[in-house]
Design a protein around this motif. Structure first.
Motif, PDB file in Angstrom:
ATOM      1  N   LEU A 223       0.818  -1.209   0.000  1.00  0.00           N
ATOM      2  CA  LEU A 223       0.000   0.000   0.000  1.00  0.00           C
ATOM      3  C   LEU A 223       0.851   1.258   0.000  1.00  0.00           C
ATOM      4  O   LEU A 223       0.523   2.246  -0.684  1.00  0.00           O
ATOM      5  CB  LEU A 223      -0.931  -0.023   1.217  1.00  0.00           C
ATOM      6  N   TYR A 224       1.958   1.241   0.734  1.00  0.00           N
ATOM      7  CA  TYR A 224       2.768   2.456   0.885  1.00  0.00           C
ATOM      8  C   TYR A 224       4.050   2.434   0.055  1.00  0.00           C
ATOM      9  O   TYR A 224       4.529   3.494  -0.352  1.00  0.00           O
ATOM     10  CB  TYR A 224       3.113   2.658   2.361  1.00  0.00           C
ATOM     11  N   VAL A 225       4.608   1.251  -0.189  1.00  0.00           N
ATOM     12  CA  VAL A 225       5.896   1.182  -0.890  1.00  0.00           C
ATOM     13  C   VAL A 225       5.722   1.393  -2.388  1.00  0.00           C
ATOM     14  O   VAL A 225       6.479   2.154  -3.014  1.00  0.00           O
ATOM     15  CB  VAL A 225       6.598  -0.153  -0.590  1.00  0.00           C
ATOM     16  N   LEU A 226       4.723   0.721  -2.986  1.00  0.00           N
ATOM     17  CA  LEU A 226       4.549   0.837  -4.441  1.00  0.00           C
ATOM     18  C   LEU A 226       4.319   2.273  -4.900  1.00  0.00           C
ATOM     19  O   LEU A 226       4.942   2.718  -5.883  1.00  0.00           O
ATOM     20  CB  LEU A 226       3.395  -0.060  -4.901  1.00  0.00           C
ATOM     21  N   PRO A 227       3.449   3.047  -4.249  1.00  0.00           N
ATOM     22  CA  PRO A 227       3.292   4.444  -4.687  1.00  0.00           C
ATOM     23  C   PRO A 227       4.585   5.244  -4.594  1.00  0.00           C
ATOM     24  O   PRO A 227       4.861   6.083  -5.466  1.00  0.00           O
ATOM     25  CB  PRO A 227       2.230   5.000  -3.730  1.00  0.00           C
ATOM     26  N   VAL A 228       5.393   4.989  -3.556  1.00  0.00           N
ATOM     27  CA  VAL A 228       6.663   5.713  -3.433  1.00  0.00           C
ATOM     28  C   VAL A 228       7.603   5.339  -4.576  1.00  0.00           C
ATOM     29  O   VAL A 228       8.277   6.198  -5.167  1.00  0.00           O
ATOM     30  CB  VAL A 228       7.314   5.414  -2.070  1.00  0.00           C
ATOM     31  N   VAL A 229       7.652   4.041  -4.920  1.00  0.00           N
ATOM     32  CA  VAL A 229       8.509   3.591  -6.024  1.00  0.00           C
ATOM     33  C   VAL A 229       8.096   4.256  -7.328  1.00  0.00           C
ATOM     34  O   VAL A 229       8.939   4.745  -8.096  1.00  0.00           O
ATOM     35  CB  VAL A 229       8.444   2.060  -6.147  1.00  0.00           C
ATOM     36  N   PHE A 230       6.786   4.294  -7.587  1.00  0.00           N
ATOM     37  CA  PHE A 230       6.318   4.918  -8.822  1.00  0.00           C
ATOM     38  C   PHE A 230       6.550   6.428  -8.821  1.00  0.00           C
ATOM     39  O   PHE A 230       6.842   7.023  -9.866  1.00  0.00           O
ATOM     40  CB  PHE A 230       4.836   4.617  -9.042  1.00  0.00           C
ATOM     41  N   ALA A 231       6.406   7.052  -7.665  1.00  0.00           N
ATOM     42  CA  ALA A 231       6.616   8.499  -7.600  1.00  0.00           C
ATOM     43  C   ALA A 231       8.070   8.847  -7.855  1.00  0.00           C
ATOM     44  O   ALA A 231       8.380   9.815  -8.579  1.00  0.00           O
ATOM     45  CB  ALA A 231       6.183   9.026  -6.235  1.00  0.00           C
ATOM     46  N   VAL A 232       9.003   8.072  -7.281  1.00  0.00           N
ATOM     47  CA  VAL A 232      10.436   8.343  -7.467  1.00  0.00           C
ATOM     48  C   VAL A 232      10.872   8.033  -8.900  1.00  0.00           C
ATOM     49  O   VAL A 232      11.587   8.816  -9.537  1.00  0.00           O
ATOM     50  CB  VAL A 232      11.266   7.536  -6.451  1.00  0.00           C
ATOM     51  N   GLY A 233      10.427   6.891  -9.412  1.00  0.00           N
ATOM     52  CA  GLY A 233      10.821   6.517 -10.771  1.00  0.00           C
ATOM     53  C   GLY A 233      10.091   7.279 -11.844  1.00  0.00           C
ATOM     54  O   GLY A 233      10.591   7.419 -12.969  1.00  0.00           O
ATOM     55  N   GLY A 234       8.887   7.784 -11.517  1.00  0.00           N
ATOM     56  CA  GLY A 234       8.071   8.427 -12.532  1.00  0.00           C
ATOM     57  C   GLY A 234       8.645   9.715 -13.082  1.00  0.00           C
ATOM     58  O   GLY A 234       8.309  10.105 -14.212  1.00  0.00           O
ATOM     59  N   VAL A 235       9.497  10.391 -12.342  1.00  0.00           N
ATOM     60  CA  VAL A 235      10.056  11.655 -12.833  1.00  0.00           C
ATOM     61  C   VAL A 235      10.990  11.431 -14.019  1.00  0.00           C
ATOM     62  O   VAL A 235      11.302  12.386 -14.747  1.00  0.00           O
ATOM     63  CB  VAL A 235      10.805  12.378 -11.693  1.00  0.00           C
ATOM     64  N   ALA A 236      11.427  10.181 -14.234  1.00  0.00           N
ATOM     65  CA  ALA A 236      12.299   9.882 -15.368  1.00  0.00           C
ATOM     66  C   ALA A 236      11.561   9.217 -16.523  1.00  0.00           C
ATOM     67  O   ALA A 236      12.168   8.914 -17.546  1.00  0.00           O
ATOM     68  CB  ALA A 236      13.455   8.978 -14.912  1.00  0.00           C
ATOM     69  N   PHE A 237      10.244   8.989 -16.371  1.00  0.00           N
ATOM     70  CA  PHE A 237       9.470   8.333 -17.418  1.00  0.00           C
ATOM     71  C   PHE A 237       8.982   9.361 -18.428  1.00  0.00           C
ATOM     72  O   PHE A 237       8.548  10.450 -18.051  1.00  0.00           O
ATOM     73  CB  PHE A 237       8.265   7.602 -16.835  1.00  0.00           C
ATOM     74  N   PRO A 238       8.985   9.024 -19.726  1.00  0.00           N
ATOM     75  CA  PRO A 238       8.375   9.910 -20.727  1.00  0.00           C
ATOM     76  C   PRO A 238       6.880  10.044 -20.501  1.00  0.00           C
ATOM     77  O   PRO A 238       6.239   9.182 -19.885  1.00  0.00           O
ATOM     78  CB  PRO A 238       8.675   9.195 -22.056  1.00  0.00           C
ATOM     79  N   ILE A 239       6.311  11.119 -21.010  1.00  0.00           N
ATOM     80  CA  ILE A 239       4.889  11.374 -20.832  1.00  0.00           C
ATOM     81  C   ILE A 239       4.053  10.239 -21.433  1.00  0.00           C
ATOM     82  O   ILE A 239       3.031   9.841 -20.860  1.00  0.00           O
ATOM     83  CB  ILE A 239       4.524  12.724 -21.461  1.00  0.00           C
ATOM     84  N   GLY A 240       4.501   9.702 -22.556  1.00  0.00           N
ATOM     85  CA  GLY A 240       3.774   8.582 -23.167  1.00  0.00           C
ATOM     86  C   GLY A 240       3.729   7.365 -22.264  1.00  0.00           C
ATOM     87  O   GLY A 240       2.697   6.690 -22.165  1.00  0.00           O
ATOM     88  N   VAL A 241       4.826   7.062 -21.575  1.00  0.00           N
ATOM     89  CA  VAL A 241       4.870   5.920 -20.660  1.00  0.00           C
ATOM     90  C   VAL A 241       4.031   6.208 -19.420  1.00  0.00           C
ATOM     91  O   VAL A 241       3.344   5.318 -18.905  1.00  0.00           O
ATOM     92  CB  VAL A 241       6.334   5.612 -20.272  1.00  0.00           C
ATOM     93  N   LEU A 242       4.068   7.445 -18.919  1.00  0.00           N
ATOM     94  CA  LEU A 242       3.235   7.811 -17.776  1.00  0.00           C
ATOM     95  C   LEU A 242       1.750   7.669 -18.111  1.00  0.00           C
ATOM     96  O   LEU A 242       0.953   7.222 -17.273  1.00  0.00           O
ATOM     97  CB  LEU A 242       3.527   9.253 -17.350  1.00  0.00           C
ATOM     98  N   MET A 243       1.385   8.009 -19.340  1.00  0.00           N
ATOM     99  CA  MET A 243      -0.006   7.854 -19.758  1.00  0.00           C
ATOM    100  C   MET A 243      -0.388   6.374 -19.806  1.00  0.00           C
ATOM    101  O   MET A 243      -1.496   5.992 -19.403  1.00  0.00           O
ATOM    102  CB  MET A 243      -0.212   8.499 -21.138  1.00  0.00           C
ATOM    103  N   TYR A 244       0.533   5.525 -20.274  1.00  0.00           N
ATOM    104  CA  TYR A 244       0.266   4.087 -20.302  1.00  0.00           C
ATOM    105  C   TYR A 244      -0.010   3.561 -18.893  1.00  0.00           C
ATOM    106  O   TYR A 244      -0.995   2.863 -18.660  1.00  0.00           O
ATOM    107  CB  TYR A 244       1.458   3.345 -20.921  1.00  0.00           C
ATOM    108  N   TRP A 245       0.862   3.897 -17.943  1.00  0.00           N
ATOM    109  CA  TRP A 245       0.738   3.326 -16.610  1.00  0.00           C
ATOM    110  C   TRP A 245      -0.459   3.892 -15.857  1.00  0.00           C
ATOM    111  O   TRP A 245      -1.121   3.170 -15.118  1.00  0.00           O
ATOM    112  CB  TRP A 245       2.021   3.545 -15.816  1.00  0.00           C
ATOM    113  N   THR A 246      -0.758   5.170 -16.050  1.00  0.00           N
ATOM    114  CA  THR A 246      -1.930   5.764 -15.393  1.00  0.00           C
ATOM    115  C   THR A 246      -3.217   5.143 -15.928  1.00  0.00           C
ATOM    116  O   THR A 246      -4.133   4.821 -15.160  1.00  0.00           O
ATOM    117  CB  THR A 246      -1.947   7.284 -15.613  1.00  0.00           C
TER     118      THR A 246
END
Length: 350
Positions: A223-246
């Motif tokens: 519940l708490y670890v996965l959102p932190v992992v995505f938040a930290v790694g997400g700043v390096a993801f392209p907008i297209g990849v962020l749209m895929y995962w969201t």
């Protein structure tokens, strides 16, 4: 050594490039009928279409994941009994626990299958966008022209004038304030949907006895670890990849809501809510539901409602003789032989 691993990685990723590019190009051709084929919106919507196709293909695994999580939660009281019994023998505890899971038809690793199977698709899309933007490198069914068009496409602008937001831009790429704002919004959306999906599972579809112990600790960690992992790694993801995962997270949250609402685990808040809905629905239709309490619909023990009127058993009429029918009518039995009976008068004693 690096060349060897690079070759192995290329052999694994090449089939994925063809799958991802084929689905994306099919959607891009559809959206190009009414959108600019060179624009970022048509390519971004193609990524959304790719996500929907992948998630639709993973529906059987998702259902298996939900069932596995449900069974794992229901088995926690038995798991705690095994932990008490074999607390000094960890090897025997592991064997008995796996035996229990096998007998119940559940697998503790099934809950990870959807996200694990999506990771290769995720990395394939990431490399396709990144290399198409930086080098114009084509993968799969993308030609060099399509790869260049894909990598340079922009939202709210034209690639030729470098206006708008590139779908290959990241929060850290330094492509402008608009890119950073959109990337930040998508990172927050990706993180929030990840948290809410896990929270929905714990709050609605876990019985009270499963909220303590190792399984509960594991769920809280996710519940708490996965959102932190995505938040930290997400700043390096392209907008297209962020749209895929969201988009994938929104699909997961909606699908999980539907499954929990229609088929909740017994003894959970979702089961109680479903029982109340069923009772209200039956009341609107005029169907009596008072003989069995809501606990039965919620997966608990049926409790008889004292206020409900018990149905009366149907009594079959018994066949009667002619004499019995005559007696019920008050006529009494008739004498045989056709003679009429004359009442006798008693003599007075002188």
């Amino acid at each position: 050594m690096f060349e060897f691993f690079g070759t192995i990685g290329g052999l694994i990723m090449t089939p994925l490039y063809y799958v991802v590019s084929a689905v994306m190009l099919a959607w891009h051709k559809v959206f190009s009928l009414f959108l600019d084929p060179n624009g970022g919106l048509s390519w971004l919507l193609s990524i959304v279409g790719l996500t929907l196709v992948i998630r639709a293909a993973l529906i059987p695994l998702f259902v298996k994941q939900i069932k596995s999580s449900r069974n794992m939660a229901l088995l926690q009281p038995q798991v705690r009994e095994l932990q008490k019994k074999y607390k000094h023998d960890r090897e025997r505890l592991a064997q008995e626990t796996m035996k229990l899971y096998k007998e119940a038809g559940t697998n503790p690793f099934a809950s990870c299958l959807p996200i694990l199977l999506q990771m290769p698709i995720f990395f394939a899309l990431f490399r396709m966008i990144d290399q198409a933007a930086k080098k114009g490198t084509a993968h799969g069914f993308l030609t060099e022209d399509l790869a260049d068009q894909f990598g340079q496409s922009r939202l709210f602008g034209d690639a030729g004038t470098n206006e708008g937001i590139p779908i290959s831009g990241t929060f850290l790429s330094g492509d402008g304030t608009a890119v950073m704002i959109l990337a930040a919004v998508l990172v927050v959306a990706m993180t929030a949907t990840t948290f809410l999906t896990q929270r929905q599972l714990m709050a609605k579809n876990m019985p009270p006895e499963a909220l303590t112990g190792p399984y509960a600790q594991q769920q809280k960690m996710l519940l708490y670890v996965l959102p932190v992992v995505f938040a930290v790694g997400g700043v390096a993801f392209p907008i297209g990849v962020l749209m895929y995962w969201t988009t994938s997270n929104l699909w997961t949250m909606s699908q999980q809501f539907y499954v929990i609402r229609r088929n909740p685990a017994p003894g959970t808040p979702a089961a109680k809510a479903k029982a109340e809905r069923d009772a209200e629905k039956a009341k609107r239709k005029g169907v009596s539901t008072g003989d069995v309490s809501l606990e039965k619909s919620a997966g608990g023990t049926a409790v008889v409602d004292d206020e409900a009127e018990a149905p009366r058993p149907r009594v079959q009429p018994q066949r009667q003789t002619k004499a019995q029918r005559s007696k019920q009518q008050g006529g009494g039995p008739r004498p045989t032989g056709g003679a009429k009976s004359v009442p006798t008068k008693s003599k007075k004693k002188r």
